[in-house]
Design an enzyme around this catalytic site. Structure first.
Site, mmCIF file in Angstrom:
data_model
loop_
_atom_site.group_PDB
_atom_site.id
_atom_site.type_symbol
_atom_site.label_atom_id
_atom_site.label_comp_id
_atom_site.label_asym_id
_atom_site.label_seq_id
_atom_site.Cartn_x
_atom_site.Cartn_y
_atom_site.Cartn_z
ATOM 1 N N LYS A 183 35.166 69.713 87.037
ATOM 2 C CA LYS A 183 35.265 70.084 85.625
ATOM 3 C C LYS A 183 35.753 71.525 85.504
ATOM 4 O O LYS A 183 36.578 71.842 84.653
ATOM 5 C CB LYS A 183 33.906 69.897 84.925
ATOM 6 C CG LYS A 183 33.603 68.423 84.673
ATOM 7 C CD LYS A 183 32.186 68.153 84.214
ATOM 8 C CE LYS A 183 31.968 66.624 84.214
ATOM 9 N NZ LYS A 183 30.615 66.224 83.892
ATOM 10 N N GLN A 219 24.837 68.602 83.236
ATOM 11 C CA GLN A 219 25.189 67.559 84.197
ATOM 12 C C GLN A 219 23.954 66.714 84.539
ATOM 13 O O GLN A 219 22.928 67.251 84.945
ATOM 14 C CB GLN A 219 25.762 68.209 85.467
ATOM 15 C CG GLN A 219 26.319 67.221 86.460
ATOM 16 C CD GLN A 219 27.542 66.461 85.933
ATOM 17 O OE1 GLN A 219 28.455 67.041 85.371
ATOM 18 N NE2 GLN A 219 27.550 65.153 86.121
ATOM 19 N N ASP A 278 30.212 65.993 75.391
ATOM 20 C CA ASP A 278 29.997 64.743 76.140
ATOM 21 C C ASP A 278 29.847 63.555 75.187
ATOM 22 O O ASP A 278 29.943 62.406 75.605
ATOM 23 C CB ASP A 278 28.703 64.860 76.964
ATOM 24 C CG ASP A 278 28.979 65.078 78.443
ATOM 25 O OD1 ASP A 278 30.103 64.790 78.876
ATOM 26 O OD2 ASP A 278 28.057 65.518 79.152
#
Ligand code: NAD
Length: 285
Positions: A53, A97, A120
Site C-alpha cells: 500500500k 490493517q 476501506d
C-alpha cells in the site's frame, strides 16, 4: 476455445494512473492526498499488504503515514491515535490493517474511523450508503471487481450473476454492487444446496470462498465471465484462486488469473478512494 484473460495488473495500472493525475491536481490546489495506515501485531501477510500500500501511494503521489504497534498494543492507544487522525485536516484516509492482535475489538476500532476518512469502505455508515445507492467510499475489492468488468466492457445489466461467498468484505458488498448495476444476483454460501446447478446459470461468476480450485470447469456455463477473488496456497506452496483456472479457462469466455487478477485491483481502488476523499476535503470535484 480459450477464454480471454482479464489482466488485473493492467487495469490496476490504469486506475492508479488516473488516481495519480487527480492527486497532482490536489497538490496544485493545496496539498497532496494523505493516507494513514495503522499496523498492529506481527502478522507477516499484513506487513506485506502494508508495504504494498505504501509503494502504491508513492507511485500515485499520495503521502503515506504509517503507525506501527506491537501485539501488546491496547485498544485505548489505537482509539486515541484514530481520534487524532480523524481531526487532522491533512489526513484524507485512515485504515487499520486487519487482523488486529487478539483481545482488540476489531469492530470497535474500524467503527471509530470517521466515515469521511474510511477509505476501506467498512464503516457501517458507508455500508448503509452503499446499499441505498448514495455516494460513499465503496469497499476496495468489490469496487475493483465492478471496475474490471466495466473496463472490459462486460455487460452486467440484465445478466445472471452468481456470487459464491457472503463475507462482509467481499461476498455481500459485491452482490450489492452487481445488483446496483442491474444484474440478477444470486448469493451462494456454505449452506447452499445445488451449488453446481446454480453456478451453471451464471453469466458472471464471482468466487470468494477461500478454497483452492473449488469452482471447477463443469460448473460453468459456456462463455461465462469468471472473477476469482480467492487467494490460496496449494500443497506445494503455489498461489492459486478459488477456481480451477487450468480447466475453467476452456469453459469461460473471460476469466481473471490468480495472481494478477483481482488482487492488484484492491490497492488501486484504495488509491482512488484516498484521492476522492482529498478532493472532497479540498472542496473540488
Ligand atoms: P470468508 O472466509 O470470510 O468467507 C468465505 C465464504 O465462502 C463464506 O461466506 C462461506 O459461506 C463461503 N463458503 C465456504 N465454503 C463453501 C462451500 N463449500 N460452498 C459455498 N460457499 C462456501 O472469506 P473472504 O474474506 O470473503 O475471502 C474469500 C477469499 O478471497 C479468500 O481466499 C481471501 O483470501 C480472498 N480475498 C482476496 C482479496 C483480494 O484482494 N483479491 C480480498 C479479500 C479476500
Amino acid at each position: 476455445m480459450q477464454a480471454e484473460i482479464i489482466n488485473g495488473k493492467e487495469i490496476s495500472e490504469f486506475i492508479k494512473g488516473r488516481a495519480a493525475k487527480e492527486a497532482e491536481k490536489c497538490k496544485v490546489s493545496g496539498r497532496e492526498p494523505c493516507l494513514a495506515v495503522i499496523l498492529a501485531g506481527d502478522d507477516p501477510a499484513s506487513q506485506i499488504y502494508v508495504k504494498n500500500k505504501r509503494r502504491a501511494c508513492e507511485e500515485c503521489g499520495i503521502r503515506s503515514l504509517q503507525y506501527t504497534f506491537g501485539a501488546d498494543v491496547s485498544e485505548e492507544e489505537l482509539l486515541g491515535l484514530i481520534e487524532t487522525l480523524n481531526s487532522d485536516e491533512t489526513v484524507d484516509g485512515i485504515l487499520c490493517q486487519l487482523p488486529l492482535p487478539s483481545g482488540i475489538d476489531e469492530a470497535k476500532i474500524t467503527n471509530a474511523i470517521s466515515p469521511e476518512k474510511d477509505v476501506d469502505g467498512f464503516h457501517p455508515v458507508n455500508v448503509g450508503k452503499m446499499l441505498s445507492g448514495k455516494d460513499c467510499f465503496l469497499p476496495c475489492t468489490p469496487a475493483g471487481i465492478i471496475e474490471m468488468l466495466k473496463y472490459k466492457n462486460i455487460e452486467i445489466s440484465g445478466k445472471n450473476a452468481v456470487v459464491i461467498g457472503r463475507s462482509n468484505i467481499v461476498g455481500k458488498p459485491v452482490s450489492a454492487l452487481l445488483l446496483a448495476e442491474n444484474a440478477t444476483v444470486t448469493v451462494c454460501h456454505s449452506k447452499t444446496k445445488n451449488l453446481k446447478e446454480t453456478v451453471k446459470t451464471a453469466d458472471i461468476v464471482v468466487a470468494a470462498i477461500g478454497k483452492p480450485k473449488f469452482i471447477t470447469a463443469d460448473m460453468l456455463k459456456e462463455g461465462c465471465t469468471v472473477i476469482d477473488v480467492g487467494i490460496n496456497r496449494t500443497e506445494n506452496g503455489k498461489l492459486c484462486g478459488d477456481v480451477d483456472f487450468e480447466n475453467a479457462v476452456f469453459a469461460a469466455g473471460a476469466i481473471t488469473p490468480v495472481p494478477g487478477g483481482v488482487g492488484p485491483m484492491t490497492i488501486a481502488m484504495l488509491m482512488q478512494n484516498t484521492v476522492k476523499s482529498c478532493k472532497s476535503r479540498l472542496n473540488f470535484h
